[in-house]
Enzyme design. Structure first.
Site, PDB file in Angstrom:
ATOM      1  N   THR A   1       0.791  -1.229   0.000  1.00  0.00           N
ATOM      2  CA  THR A   1       0.000   0.000   0.000  1.00  0.00           C
ATOM      3  C   THR A   1       0.829   1.288   0.000  1.00  0.00           C
ATOM      4  O   THR A   1       1.976   1.297   0.475  1.00  0.00           O
ATOM      5  CB  THR A   1      -0.891  -0.002   1.258  1.00  0.00           C
ATOM      6  OG1 THR A   1      -1.545   1.245   1.389  1.00  0.00           O
ATOM      7  CG2 THR A   1      -0.079  -0.228   2.537  1.00  0.00           C
TER       8      THR A   1
ATOM      9  N   TYR B   1      -1.799   0.224  10.495  1.00  0.00           N
ATOM     10  CA  TYR B   1      -1.998  -0.497   9.228  1.00  0.00           C
ATOM     11  C   TYR B   1      -0.768  -0.324   8.320  1.00  0.00           C
ATOM     12  O   TYR B   1      -0.206  -1.310   7.824  1.00  0.00           O
ATOM     13  CB  TYR B   1      -3.267   0.015   8.537  1.00  0.00           C
ATOM     14  CG  TYR B   1      -3.414  -0.423   7.103  1.00  0.00           C
ATOM     15  CD1 TYR B   1      -3.736  -1.742   6.784  1.00  0.00           C
ATOM     16  CD2 TYR B   1      -3.231   0.479   6.045  1.00  0.00           C
ATOM     17  CE1 TYR B   1      -3.867  -2.147   5.454  1.00  0.00           C
ATOM     18  CE2 TYR B   1      -3.366   0.089   4.722  1.00  0.00           C
ATOM     19  CZ  TYR B   1      -3.682  -1.217   4.428  1.00  0.00           C
ATOM     20  OH  TYR B   1      -3.799  -1.628   3.123  1.00  0.00           O
TER      21      TYR B   1
ATOM     22  N   TRP C   1      -5.837   3.716  -3.030  1.00  0.00           N
ATOM     23  CA  TRP C   1      -7.255   4.074  -3.234  1.00  0.00           C
ATOM     24  C   TRP C   1      -8.011   2.989  -4.029  1.00  0.00           C
ATOM     25  O   TRP C   1      -8.648   3.256  -5.046  1.00  0.00           O
ATOM     26  CB  TRP C   1      -7.376   5.415  -3.954  1.00  0.00           C
ATOM     27  CG  TRP C   1      -6.896   6.623  -3.219  1.00  0.00           C
ATOM     28  CD1 TRP C   1      -5.994   6.703  -2.222  1.00  0.00           C
ATOM     29  CD2 TRP C   1      -7.325   7.992  -3.457  1.00  0.00           C
ATOM     30  NE1 TRP C   1      -5.824   8.018  -1.816  1.00  0.00           N
ATOM     31  CE2 TRP C   1      -6.615   8.818  -2.548  1.00  0.00           C
ATOM     32  CE3 TRP C   1      -8.214   8.585  -4.355  1.00  0.00           C
ATOM     33  CZ2 TRP C   1      -6.786  10.199  -2.517  1.00  0.00           C
ATOM     34  CZ3 TRP C   1      -8.377   9.968  -4.331  1.00  0.00           C
ATOM     35  CH2 TRP C   1      -7.676  10.758  -3.414  1.00  0.00           C
TER      36      TRP C   1
HETATM   37  N1  LIG Z   1      -8.499  -1.106  -0.039  1.00  0.00           N
HETATM   38  C1  LIG Z   1      -7.592  -0.176  -0.341  1.00  0.00           C
HETATM   39  O1  LIG Z   1      -7.903   1.024  -0.507  1.00  0.00           O
HETATM   40  C2  LIG Z   1      -6.139  -0.557  -0.517  1.00  0.00           C
HETATM   41  C3  LIG Z   1      -5.229   0.429  -0.844  1.00  0.00           C
HETATM   42  C4  LIG Z   1      -3.900   0.060  -1.022  1.00  0.00           C
HETATM   43  C5  LIG Z   1      -3.519  -1.258  -0.881  1.00  0.00           C
HETATM   44  N2  LIG Z   1      -4.429  -2.205  -0.534  1.00  0.00           N
HETATM   45  C6  LIG Z   1      -3.960  -3.582  -0.400  1.00  0.00           C
HETATM   46  O2  LIG Z   1      -4.519  -4.321  -1.480  1.00  0.00           O
HETATM   47  C7  LIG Z   1      -4.711  -5.684  -1.081  1.00  0.00           C
HETATM   48  C8  LIG Z   1      -6.125  -6.118  -1.409  1.00  0.00           C
HETATM   49  O3  LIG Z   1      -7.012  -5.259  -0.717  1.00  0.00           O
HETATM   50  P1  LIG Z   1      -8.598  -5.459  -0.777  1.00  0.00           P
HETATM   51  O4  LIG Z   1      -9.191  -4.102  -0.713  1.00  0.00           O
HETATM   52  O5  LIG Z   1      -8.956  -6.400  -1.880  1.00  0.00           O
HETATM   53  O6  LIG Z   1      -8.811  -6.155   0.648  1.00  0.00           O
HETATM   54  P2  LIG Z   1     -10.188  -6.764   1.223  1.00  0.00           P
HETATM   55  O7  LIG Z   1     -11.319  -6.459   0.329  1.00  0.00           O
HETATM   56  O8  LIG Z   1     -10.239  -6.341   2.668  1.00  0.00           O
HETATM   57  O9  LIG Z   1      -9.906  -8.337   1.143  1.00  0.00           O
HETATM   58  C9  LIG Z   1      -9.016  -8.992   1.986  1.00  0.00           C
HETATM   59  C10 LIG Z   1      -9.480 -10.426   2.101  1.00  0.00           C
HETATM   60  O10 LIG Z   1      -8.555 -11.124   2.931  1.00  0.00           O
HETATM   61  C11 LIG Z   1      -9.316 -11.968   3.784  1.00  0.00           C
HETATM   62  N3  LIG Z   1      -8.559 -12.350   4.961  1.00  0.00           N
HETATM   63  C12 LIG Z   1      -8.414 -11.687   6.130  1.00  0.00           C
HETATM   64  N4  LIG Z   1      -7.696 -12.415   6.993  1.00  0.00           N
HETATM   65  C13 LIG Z   1      -7.360 -13.566   6.362  1.00  0.00           C
HETATM   66  C14 LIG Z   1      -6.638 -14.717   6.736  1.00  0.00           C
HETATM   67  N5  LIG Z   1      -6.096 -14.833   7.953  1.00  0.00           N
HETATM   68  N6  LIG Z   1      -6.498 -15.718   5.832  1.00  0.00           N
HETATM   69  C15 LIG Z   1      -7.036 -15.613   4.603  1.00  0.00           C
HETATM   70  N7  LIG Z   1      -7.767 -14.550   4.196  1.00  0.00           N
HETATM   71  C16 LIG Z   1      -7.912 -13.536   5.063  1.00  0.00           C
HETATM   72  C17 LIG Z   1     -10.511 -11.099   4.126  1.00  0.00           C
HETATM   73  O11 LIG Z   1     -11.543 -11.878   4.708  1.00  0.00           O
HETATM   74  P3  LIG Z   1     -12.541 -11.147   5.752  1.00  0.00           P
HETATM   75  O12 LIG Z   1     -13.232 -10.079   5.001  1.00  0.00           O
HETATM   76  O13 LIG Z   1     -13.414 -12.275   6.189  1.00  0.00           O
HETATM   77  O14 LIG Z   1     -11.652 -10.605   6.836  1.00  0.00           O
HETATM   78  C18 LIG Z   1     -10.865 -10.559   2.752  1.00  0.00           C
HETATM   79  O15 LIG Z   1     -11.668 -11.451   2.020  1.00  0.00           O
HETATM   80  C19 LIG Z   1      -4.358  -5.739   0.402  1.00  0.00           C
HETATM   81  O16 LIG Z   1      -3.048  -6.204   0.539  1.00  0.00           O
HETATM   82  C20 LIG Z   1      -4.428  -4.297   0.856  1.00  0.00           C
HETATM   83  O17 LIG Z   1      -3.584  -4.035   1.959  1.00  0.00           O
HETATM   84  C21 LIG Z   1      -5.727  -1.883  -0.373  1.00  0.00           C
END
Ligand SMILES: NC(=O)c1ccc[n+]([C@@H]2O[C@H](COP(=O)([O-])OP(=O)(O)OC[C@H]3O[C@@H](n4cnc5c(N)ncnc54)[C@H](OP(=O)(O)O)[C@@H]3O)[C@@H](O)[C@H]2O)c1
Length: 287
Positions: A103, A127, A152
């Site tokens: 991120t 985070y 984002w």
């Molecule tokens: N969202 C943003 O704005 C953003 C920005 C920059 C970077 N990122 C990065 O991009 C990546 C993808 O983000 P995203 O928005 O797709 O995240 P997300 O929608 O929160 O999805 C994360 C998934 O991981 C699952 N998870 C949590 N704990 C776990 C475990 N112990 N074992 C297996 N699965 C698990 C979650 O399940 P539950 O929902 O049941 O917990 C969820 O399905 C992440 O690395 C995030 O840090 C995100």
């Protein structure tokens, strides 16, 4: 055939990877979320690799609740750092390539020039610190790993800024949105394709890469465009400063990533954020 394990696949990015599979018919995918494979369970991870022939892993699993993380530090680190280290070590051990997602929150958000991969890191939140710790731990145990930082992120799946602004736009006649935090929105569908392109190219260059959509906007500009594209005309969007909308965790004022490296090394193409947003709104309207 290349068998790709996708962890955390019920999230925004994981779901977009599920949709992108038809573009990469030569890959076979195993999609898992916490019920099938809890990445914090080291024995289960090893057992999964023992029972399946995995050639590559894309780790989409993460603890992403930025405000909640301030009080839930141990779990946040377990998922964003310790589990990533285990995944990286097991992947290396079983000869699988690993792609991990990180991120813009690893930066302090005070720059005024797009962040290159080697810009000094200085995360301001639990985070951000946990994600940085995950990057460092992964690079230490697995020198072949590819880490892609993004910013984002939104999708037609899950909860995100776009869906919140659509909901509020329908419900309210006025909405105040900050205009002094700028960055680049990233449609998770575009990130999914970029990650698969990296894999398709053999993920031969390890280390950190940046990917977001192209262009820059503030959350205020983003909201205006979301409403325009969705045909919402009954909600007045007003620009406010961050100090008028205090968040529990400080948000970066500047979240623009420089994508020159991923473009030149892997030939990844980067659509403009408005183009991604248009496709997401179409997907949300079922067209
Ligand atoms: N969202 C943003 O704005 C953003 C920005 C920059 C970077 N990122 C990065 O991009 C990546 C993808 O983000 P995203 O928005 O797709 O995240 P997300 O929608 O929160 O999805 C994360 C998934 O991981 C699952 N998870 C949590 N704990 C776990 C475990 N112990 N074992 C297996 N699965 C698990 C979650 O399940 P539950 O929902 O049941 O917990 C969820 O399905 C992440 O690395 C995030 O840090 C995100």
């Amino acid at each position: 055939m290349t068998t790709v394990l996708v962890t955390g696949s019920n999230g925004q990015l994981g779901n977009e990877l599920r949709r992108a599979v038809s573009l990469f018919p030569h890959f076979q995918f195993i999609f898992t979320d916490v019920e099938q494979l809890d990445i914090t369970d080291a024995a289960a991870v090893t057992m999964f690799f023992e029972s399946n022939t995995i050639s590559a892993i894309i780790n989409c699993a993460a603890y992403t609740a930025v405000d909640k993380a301030e009080e839930d530090e141990a779990l946040c680190y377990r998922i964003n750092c310790h589990a990533v280290e285990v995944l990286g070590a097991v992947a290396l051990n079983y000869g699988a390539q690993m792609i991990h997602v990180s991120t813009d929150y690893v930066f302090d958000g005070k720059s005024y020039l797009p962040y290159c991969e080697d810009f000094p890191v200085a995360p301001a939140s639990v985070y951000g610190k946990s994600k940085l710790a995950g990057e460092l731990a992964l690079m230490k145990v697995n020198p072949n790993a590819v880490i892609v930082r993004t910013s984002w992120l939104y999708s037609s799946f899950g909860n995100n800024f776009v869906k919140t602004m659509l909901k509020l736009g329908h419900e309210r006649d006025e909405l105040k949105v900050v205009f002094d935090q700028v960055g680049t929105p990233t449609y998770a569908a575009d990130l999914a394709v970029a990650l698969l392109r990296v894999l398709d190219a053999g993920a031969t260059h390890s280390g950190i890469f940046h990917f977001s959509n192209e262009g820059v906007c503030s959350w205020y500009d983003f909201t205006i465009r979301i409403h325009q594209l969705a045909g919402i005309t009954t909600c007045r969007v007003l620009p406010i400063e961050s100090r008028e909308y205090p968040a529990k965790t400080p948000r970066p004022h500047y979240s623009v990533l420089n994508k020159a490296k991923i473009k030149s090394v892997y030939g990844v193409q980067v659509p403009h954020w408005e183009d991604g947003l248009r496709r997401c709104i179409l997907a949300l309207s079922g067209k």
